[in-house]
Scaffold this motif. Structure first.
Motif, short mmCIF file in Angstrom:
data_model
loop_
_atom_site.label_atom_id
_atom_site.label_comp_id
_atom_site.label_asym_id
_atom_site.label_seq_id
_atom_site.Cartn_x
_atom_site.Cartn_y
_atom_site.Cartn_z
N VAL A 134 0.84 -1.20 0.00
CA VAL A 134 0.00 0.00 0.00
C VAL A 134 0.88 1.25 0.00
CG1 VAL A 134 -1.73 1.29 1.30
CG2 VAL A 134 -1.93 -1.18 1.08
N LEU A 135 1.99 1.23 0.73
CA LEU A 135 2.92 2.37 0.71
C LEU A 135 3.52 2.58 -0.68
CD1 LEU A 135 4.76 1.94 4.13
CD2 LEU A 135 3.33 3.85 3.42
N ILE A 136 3.80 1.50 -1.38
CA ILE A 136 4.32 1.61 -2.74
C ILE A 136 3.27 2.23 -3.66
CG2 ILE A 136 5.01 0.25 -4.78
CD1 ILE A 136 6.46 -1.64 -2.79
N ALA A 137 1.99 1.86 -3.48
CA ALA A 137 0.92 2.45 -4.29
C ALA A 137 0.82 3.95 -4.04
CB ALA A 137 -0.41 1.77 -3.99
N ALA A 138 0.93 4.37 -2.77
CA ALA A 138 0.90 5.80 -2.46
C ALA A 138 2.11 6.50 -3.07
CB ALA A 138 0.86 6.02 -0.95
N GLY A 139 3.26 5.86 -2.99
CA GLY A 139 4.47 6.43 -3.59
C GLY A 139 4.35 6.53 -5.11
N GLY A 140 3.68 5.56 -5.72
CA GLY A 140 3.45 5.61 -7.16
C GLY A 140 2.59 6.80 -7.55
N GLY A 141 1.60 7.11 -6.73
CA GLY A 141 0.77 8.28 -6.98
C GLY A 141 1.56 9.57 -6.91
N ILE A 142 2.45 9.67 -5.93
CA ILE A 142 3.31 10.85 -5.80
C ILE A 142 4.24 10.95 -7.00
CG2 ILE A 142 5.14 11.90 -4.42
CD1 ILE A 142 3.73 10.61 -1.96
N TYR A 143 4.80 9.82 -7.42
CA TYR A 143 5.71 9.81 -8.57
C TYR A 143 4.98 10.24 -9.85
CZ TYR A 143 9.02 8.04 -12.02
OH TYR A 143 9.89 7.94 -13.08
N ASN A 144 3.74 9.77 -10.04
CA ASN A 144 2.95 10.18 -11.20
C ASN A 144 2.73 11.68 -11.21
OD1 ASN A 144 2.74 7.52 -11.95
ND2 ASN A 144 0.62 7.29 -11.33
N LEU A 145 2.43 12.26 -10.04
CA LEU A 145 2.25 13.70 -9.95
C LEU A 145 3.52 14.45 -10.33
CD1 LEU A 145 0.12 14.18 -6.72
CD2 LEU A 145 -0.54 14.72 -9.05
N MET A 146 4.66 13.93 -9.87
CA MET A 146 5.94 14.58 -10.21
C MET A 146 6.20 14.54 -11.71
SD MET A 146 8.29 13.39 -6.92
CE MET A 146 9.59 12.93 -7.98
N ILE A 147 5.93 13.41 -12.33
CA ILE A 147 6.14 13.28 -13.79
C ILE A 147 5.24 14.24 -14.56
CG2 ILE A 147 5.77 11.75 -15.77
CD1 ILE A 147 6.71 9.44 -14.04
N ILE A 148 3.98 14.28 -14.21
CA ILE A 148 3.02 15.13 -14.93
C ILE A 148 3.35 16.60 -14.76
CG2 ILE A 148 0.59 15.86 -14.97
CD1 ILE A 148 1.13 13.17 -16.38
N ASN A 149 3.78 17.01 -13.58
CA ASN A 149 4.04 18.43 -13.34
C ASN A 149 5.32 18.93 -13.99
OD1 ASN A 149 1.80 19.46 -11.84
ND2 ASN A 149 2.39 18.03 -10.24
N LYS A 150 6.17 18.04 -14.47
CA LYS A 150 7.38 18.45 -15.17
C LYS A 150 7.15 18.68 -16.65
CE LYS A 150 10.73 16.31 -12.11
NZ LYS A 150 11.81 15.33 -12.01
N LYS A 151 5.98 18.28 -17.16
CA LYS A 151 5.71 18.34 -18.59
C LYS A 151 4.73 19.45 -18.94
CE LYS A 151 6.33 13.47 -19.74
NZ LYS A 151 5.67 12.37 -20.43
N ASP A 152 4.81 19.88 -20.22
CA ASP A 152 3.84 20.83 -20.75
C ASP A 152 3.03 20.23 -21.90
OD1 ASP A 152 4.47 22.93 -19.02
OD2 ASP A 152 6.17 23.51 -20.26
N VAL A 153 3.55 19.15 -22.50
CA VAL A 153 2.88 18.44 -23.60
C VAL A 153 2.74 16.99 -23.15
CG1 VAL A 153 3.04 17.73 -26.00
CG2 VAL A 153 3.87 19.99 -25.32
N PHE A 154 1.55 16.43 -23.34
CA PHE A 154 1.28 15.09 -22.84
C PHE A 154 0.92 14.14 -23.98
CE2 PHE A 154 0.06 18.25 -19.69
CZ PHE A 154 0.92 17.90 -18.66
N ASP A 155 1.33 12.89 -23.83
CA ASP A 155 1.00 11.89 -24.84
C ASP A 155 0.12 10.79 -24.22
OD1 ASP A 155 2.78 10.50 -23.28
OD2 ASP A 155 4.33 10.33 -24.81
N LEU A 156 -0.09 9.72 -24.97
CA LEU A 156 -1.00 8.66 -24.52
C LEU A 156 -0.53 8.01 -23.22
CD1 LEU A 156 -3.50 6.95 -25.04
CD2 LEU A 156 -2.08 5.43 -26.43
#
Length: 129
Positions: free
Chosen positions: A82-104
């Protein structure tokens, strides 16, 4: 944890998981249709980032509520998952916030978040009834 808090979490977690899971899947389908040339740009990309941030934060809140609810009863291995799942959510947020153009692949984060949240909702609903 008090009895009232325990019962409140048993109701709050599936409802929040279900709501955020369904919203994530709806937004996934919406943005998948809007992919022009396999990318989201401009106003659509800004809206995607904003909505992903809100849903991502709610995803992390659900994961932390699950950790709080099951801290006493879960074994160490389940708690780590469950901690890994929460960490995955944080990691996804970090990836998305570094980008300005998004793909599939970025839009697919919504799909996987919704699958995980709907799975959590089903488990809690089964345990309630």
């Amino acid at each position: 944890m008090s009895f009232i808090m325990d019962q409140l979490l048993k109701i709050l977690i599936p409802l929040l998981s279900l709501a955020v899971g369904v919203l994530s899947f709806v937004y996934y389908l919406q943005y998948k249709k809007r992919l022009a040339g396999n990318v989201l740009q401009g106003v659509t990309a800004k809206r995607f980032k904003c909505q992903f941030n809100v849903l991502g934060i709610l995803y992390i809140v659900v994961a932390l509520l699950v950790i709080l609810d099951s801290y006493v009863t879960m074994g160490p291995m389940s708690l780590i998952i469950v901690l890994i799942a929460a960490g995955g959510g944080i990691y996804n947020l970090m990836i998305i916030n570094k980008k300005d153009v998004f793909d599939l692949s970025d839009v697919n984060f919504l799909k996987w978040n919704s699958i995980i949240l709907l799975f959590i909702a089903v488990i809690y609903l089964i345990s309630i009834f």
